[in-house]
Design a protein around this motif. Sequence first.
Motif, PDB file in Angstrom:
ATOM      1  N   GLY A 160     -65.074 -51.403 -13.876  1.00  0.00           N
ATOM      2  CA  GLY A 160     -64.525 -52.642 -13.313  1.00  0.00           C
ATOM      3  C   GLY A 160     -64.310 -52.608 -11.807  1.00  0.00           C
ATOM      4  N   LEU A 161     -65.092 -51.831 -11.089  1.00  0.00           N
ATOM      5  CA  LEU A 161     -64.811 -51.630  -9.665  1.00  0.00           C
ATOM      6  C   LEU A 161     -65.703 -52.467  -8.738  1.00  0.00           C
ATOM      7  CD1 LEU A 161     -64.317 -47.746  -9.668  1.00  0.00           C
ATOM      8  CD2 LEU A 161     -62.636 -49.563  -9.976  1.00  0.00           C
ATOM      9  N   GLY A 162     -66.457 -53.389  -9.302  1.00  0.00           N
ATOM     10  CA  GLY A 162     -67.315 -54.237  -8.465  1.00  0.00           C
ATOM     11  C   GLY A 162     -68.495 -53.491  -7.858  1.00  0.00           C
ATOM     12  N   LEU A 163     -68.882 -52.380  -8.484  1.00  0.00           N
ATOM     13  CA  LEU A 163     -70.011 -51.600  -7.942  1.00  0.00           C
ATOM     14  C   LEU A 163     -71.317 -51.988  -8.628  1.00  0.00           C
ATOM     15  CD1 LEU A 163     -68.273 -48.093  -7.821  1.00  0.00           C
ATOM     16  CD2 LEU A 163     -68.608 -49.685  -5.935  1.00  0.00           C
ATOM     17  N   ASP A 164     -71.406 -53.263  -8.993  1.00  0.00           N
ATOM     18  CA  ASP A 164     -72.587 -53.694  -9.760  1.00  0.00           C
ATOM     19  C   ASP A 164     -73.454 -54.683  -8.989  1.00  0.00           C
ATOM     20  OD1 ASP A 164     -70.710 -55.642  -9.777  1.00  0.00           O
ATOM     21  OD2 ASP A 164     -70.678 -55.958 -11.946  1.00  0.00           O
ATOM     22  N   THR A 165     -73.478 -54.547  -7.658  1.00  0.00           N
ATOM     23  CA  THR A 165     -74.309 -55.459  -6.866  1.00  0.00           C
ATOM     24  C   THR A 165     -75.462 -54.701  -6.198  1.00  0.00           C
ATOM     25  OG1 THR A 165     -72.876 -55.137  -4.958  1.00  0.00           O
ATOM     26  CG2 THR A 165     -72.396 -57.041  -6.373  1.00  0.00           C
ATOM     27  N   ILE A 166     -76.511 -55.461  -5.871  1.00  0.00           N
ATOM     28  CA  ILE A 166     -77.682 -54.926  -5.155  1.00  0.00           C
ATOM     29  C   ILE A 166     -77.790 -55.745  -3.872  1.00  0.00           C
ATOM     30  CG2 ILE A 166     -80.184 -54.582  -5.248  1.00  0.00           C
ATOM     31  CD1 ILE A 166     -79.945 -54.574  -8.329  1.00  0.00           C
ATOM     32  N   GLU A 167     -77.702 -55.064  -2.726  1.00  0.00           N
ATOM     33  CA  GLU A 167     -77.659 -55.804  -1.458  1.00  0.00           C
ATOM     34  C   GLU A 167     -78.621 -55.196  -0.440  1.00  0.00           C
ATOM     35  OE1 GLU A 167     -73.625 -54.943  -0.660  1.00  0.00           O
ATOM     36  OE2 GLU A 167     -72.863 -56.483  -2.018  1.00  0.00           O
ATOM     37  N   ALA A 168     -79.153 -56.063   0.427  1.00  0.00           N
ATOM     38  CA  ALA A 168     -80.013 -55.586   1.522  1.00  0.00           C
ATOM     39  C   ALA A 168     -79.151 -54.827   2.526  1.00  0.00           C
ATOM     40  CB  ALA A 168     -80.678 -56.773   2.198  1.00  0.00           C
ATOM     41  N   THR A 169     -79.695 -53.769   3.113  1.00  0.00           N
ATOM     42  CA  THR A 169     -78.975 -53.053   4.168  1.00  0.00           C
ATOM     43  C   THR A 169     -79.460 -53.563   5.530  1.00  0.00           C
ATOM     44  OG1 THR A 169     -80.621 -51.289   4.242  1.00  0.00           O
ATOM     45  CG2 THR A 169     -78.755 -50.963   2.762  1.00  0.00           C
ATOM     46  N   SER A 170     -78.682 -53.260   6.580  1.00  0.00           N
ATOM     47  CA  SER A 170     -79.008 -53.813   7.904  1.00  0.00           C
ATOM     48  C   SER A 170     -80.342 -53.279   8.429  1.00  0.00           C
ATOM     49  CB  SER A 170     -77.882 -53.503   8.883  1.00  0.00           C
ATOM     50  OG  SER A 170     -77.683 -52.104   8.895  1.00  0.00           O
ATOM     51  N   ASP A 171     -80.798 -52.112   7.934  1.00  0.00           N
ATOM     52  CA  ASP A 171     -82.079 -51.586   8.429  1.00  0.00           C
ATOM     53  C   ASP A 171     -83.244 -51.888   7.474  1.00  0.00           C
ATOM     54  OD1 ASP A 171     -81.312 -49.956   6.404  1.00  0.00           O
ATOM     55  OD2 ASP A 171     -81.481 -48.073   7.509  1.00  0.00           O
ATOM     56  N   GLY A 172     -83.068 -52.905   6.637  1.00  0.00           N
ATOM     57  CA  GLY A 172     -84.186 -53.351   5.801  1.00  0.00           C
ATOM     58  C   GLY A 172     -84.299 -52.644   4.463  1.00  0.00           C
ATOM     59  N   GLY A 173     -83.357 -51.763   4.154  1.00  0.00           N
ATOM     60  CA  GLY A 173     -83.379 -51.059   2.873  1.00  0.00           C
ATOM     61  C   GLY A 173     -82.591 -51.801   1.804  1.00  0.00           C
ATOM     62  N   LEU A 174     -82.205 -51.084   0.756  1.00  0.00           N
ATOM     63  CA  LEU A 174     -81.522 -51.708  -0.374  1.00  0.00           C
ATOM     64  C   LEU A 174     -80.390 -50.796  -0.843  1.00  0.00           C
ATOM     65  CD1 LEU A 174     -82.218 -54.364  -1.893  1.00  0.00           C
ATOM     66  CD2 LEU A 174     -83.241 -52.945  -3.673  1.00  0.00           C
ATOM     67  N   ARG A 175     -79.199 -51.379  -1.000  1.00  0.00           N
ATOM     68  CA  ARG A 175     -78.051 -50.630  -1.501  1.00  0.00           C
ATOM     69  C   ARG A 175     -77.812 -51.038  -2.954  1.00  0.00           C
ATOM     70  NH1 ARG A 175     -73.418 -48.116   0.730  1.00  0.00           N
ATOM     71  NH2 ARG A 175     -71.730 -48.123  -0.768  1.00  0.00           N
ATOM     72  N   ILE A 176     -77.880 -50.063  -3.832  1.00  0.00           N
ATOM     73  CA  ILE A 176     -77.745 -50.306  -5.277  1.00  0.00           C
ATOM     74  C   ILE A 176     -76.406 -49.752  -5.728  1.00  0.00           C
ATOM     75  CG2 ILE A 176     -78.746 -49.797  -7.545  1.00  0.00           C
ATOM     76  CD1 ILE A 176     -81.381 -49.100  -5.851  1.00  0.00           C
ATOM     77  N   GLY A 177     -75.516 -50.612  -6.177  1.00  0.00           N
ATOM     78  CA  GLY A 177     -74.198 -50.159  -6.633  1.00  0.00           C
ATOM     79  C   GLY A 177     -74.325 -49.181  -7.790  1.00  0.00           C
ATOM     80  N   ALA A 178     -73.391 -48.246  -7.856  1.00  0.00           N
ATOM     81  CA  ALA A 178     -73.453 -47.185  -8.872  1.00  0.00           C
ATOM     82  C   ALA A 178     -73.424 -47.726 -10.295  1.00  0.00           C
ATOM     83  CB  ALA A 178     -72.288 -46.215  -8.669  1.00  0.00           C
TER      84      ALA A 178
END
Length: 316
Positions: free
Chosen positions: A53-71
């Motif tokens: 329940g910690l909100g770590l379920d999002t996938i977001e673009a990073t500032s350098d064009g990569g991708l951050r995938i929540g745990a």
Amino acid sequence: MRAFTYERASSVEAAASAASNNANAKFIAGGTNLLDLMKLEIETPTHLIDVNGLGLDTIEATSDGGLRIGAMVRNTDLAAHATVRRDYGLLSRALVAGASGQLRNKATTAGNLLQRTRCPYFYDTNQPCNKRQPGSGCSAIGGFSRQHAIVGVSEACIATHPSDMAIAMRALDAEVKTVKADNKRRSIPIADFYRLPGDTPHIETVLEPGEFITAVVLPAPVGGKHIYRKVRDRASYAFALISVGAVVQPDGTGKVAIGGVAHKPWRVEAAEADLPKGARAASNAILAGAKPTEQNRFKVALVERTLGAVLSEARG
Ligand SMILES: Cc1cc2nc3c(=O)[nH]c(=O)nc-3n(C[C@H](O)[C@H](O)[C@H](O)COP(=O)(O)OP(=O)(O)OC[C@H]3O[C@@H](n4cnc5c(N)ncnc54)[C@H](O)[C@@H]3O)c2cc1C
Ligand code: SF4
């Protein structure tokens, strides 16, 4: 199953601090591996910290064009994400090659990275196993070893790492983001995340006790053709005998990680210079120093042939 206490963490910091307060605590995500191991009393945590329940379920673009995938992004959601399918097709393909639809609906990014080996002796508590019980011996060496590792092995353990997703993450140069029990954060290149068995096969990653994974970050997309080819004993719902995860560029250069051959996703960057010369040269370099058993010697040829098929598919 042994008795345990349970709490739902209210924040990443609270999860890390709960783990630091109890050496026998474990995080629980999808539970698809941990609960099986607890039922067999291979894992015996006295306290579970639920981190769903910690909100770590999002996938977001990073500032350098990569991708951050929540745990806590579920494997199904990660495989189906439009950006992943378009720019990181290797990851999407590796995910859908793993487990079953129902399992992927529960399984998370962090849990998948940290799933334990599928060595049958690890699961059979009547047999010696250095990974389950350090110092007890390795039943696979001299035993049934068809599925086992051929490179990076030690005299203590020849188990393989089972994750398909981790093979893609390795070829894509992912970084694992964590928070330690003292709330310090760090970023671990996936190349450094997993350990070879050595004489401590029970220690599988460089994570410190209680260290919590918050996300996995992929660098900006590198283009090329993304192929994941998994060879297994039946067409679905089986772990890899070997797998090849590759990103191949039009000039024949690329990045290749191999599954089912080692205690960790196996990638030899220096061998990638040999890719344009063909599968034999590249696989000889990737598997240099291999120590197969009589039962799994076939994996050496299987890697070469599967890599050949992947390179041929990439050339169209
Ligand atoms: C029948 C079956 C077939 C399968 N087939 C395949 C297959 O073909 N390919 C494949 O790759 N996988 C396969 N799997 C494995 C499946 O992918 C894993 O069980 C799953 O990915 C684990 O994720 P989870 O979220 O359920 O982890 P959990 O079981 O919840 O946790 C696993 C481990 O990760 C730790 N953990 C979880 N989250 C964190 C965090 N944020 N920080 C630190 N530690 C954490 C837990 O403490 C635990 O030690 C199969 C599983 C089953 C049961
Ligand atoms: S290969 Fe590793 S996991 Fe399997 S029995 Fe030997 S020590 Fe245990």
